[in-house]
Design an enzyme around this catalytic site. Structure first.
Site: not given
Length: 220
Positions: A15, A91
């Protein structure tokens, strides 16, 4: 002669810079929006993919990845390429460490001065076994897809772990992870009949088109 090889070309994308990245805050599963720089990085990553016809886009269900994925999808198929939410690539969960700076973490958890952030074993953090299972399931999912180009928007920690998993399997946590993945760094992995080959990691050339828009990387 007909080539019967099944080939999935996977582009793993970290990201764009988040507000937590900008301020040195540990994220894990915690939600932080993209910074202004992160939004620009996402746009440039999307521009880079214009020359690549993507068949699918999968994204972590965390908003910093989702925003980045949607920026990429907006430039594909006249803006009609749907982004699929995929919790398998979120994550690593860092439990009580989330929301802290590195300095705060070192004060409250002195043992972390010598422990890897993603595999500390601290109560409330995601276990090695759980991460490994995610890697296994992700590999099954990716190799079951039809041949084509797939973007997977994820996170620096998970991408670095997944690359190690592809190389040495379930013992990934026993070896040094040499990969550094910057914001919107692009990593290309090609599965041919289920066998992976890593073509390159952390390509950030797209961030050089309007000056240097790279941001600091976090070593996990």
């Amino acid at each position: 002669m007909i080539d019967m090889n099944e080939e999935q070309v996977i582009y793993f994308v970290r990201h764009g810079q988040s507000e937590a990245n900008k301020h040195g805050i540990i994220q894990g599963h915690a939600e932080f929006p993209l910074s202004k720089l992160g939004q620009m990085q996402a746009k440039l990553a999307a521009d880079w993919f214009v020359e690549t016809k993507l068949n699918e886009i999968f994204s972590s269900d965390l908003s910093r990845a989702r925003f980045t994925a949607e920026a990429i999808g907006h430039r594909q198929n006249n803006g009609r390429l749907h982004v699929h939410s995929e919790p398998l690539v979120r994550e690593v969960g860092l439990g009580p460490l989330e929301g802290m700076t590195r300095e705060q973490m070192a004060d409250q958890f002195p043992e972390m001065k010598s422990e890897a952030l993603l595999t500390s074993g601290i109560d409330g953090t995601e276990t090695i076994e759980a991460i490994t299972l995610r890697c296994e399931k992700l590999t099954e999912k990716l190799t079951d897809l039809p041949s084509g180009n797939i973007a997977v928007v994820s996170h620096g920690g998970f991408i670095s772990i997944y690359l190690m998993y592809l190389i040495i399997g379930s013992g990934w946590h026993k070896a040094n992870r040499p990969f550094v993945i910057g914001n919107t760094g692009i990593t290309k992995v090609v599965f041919t009949n289920g066998t992976p080959k890593i073509h390159y990691t952390n390509n950030q050339q797209h961030l050089q088109t309007e000056g240097d828009l790279t941001s600091s990387t976090v070593v996990y």
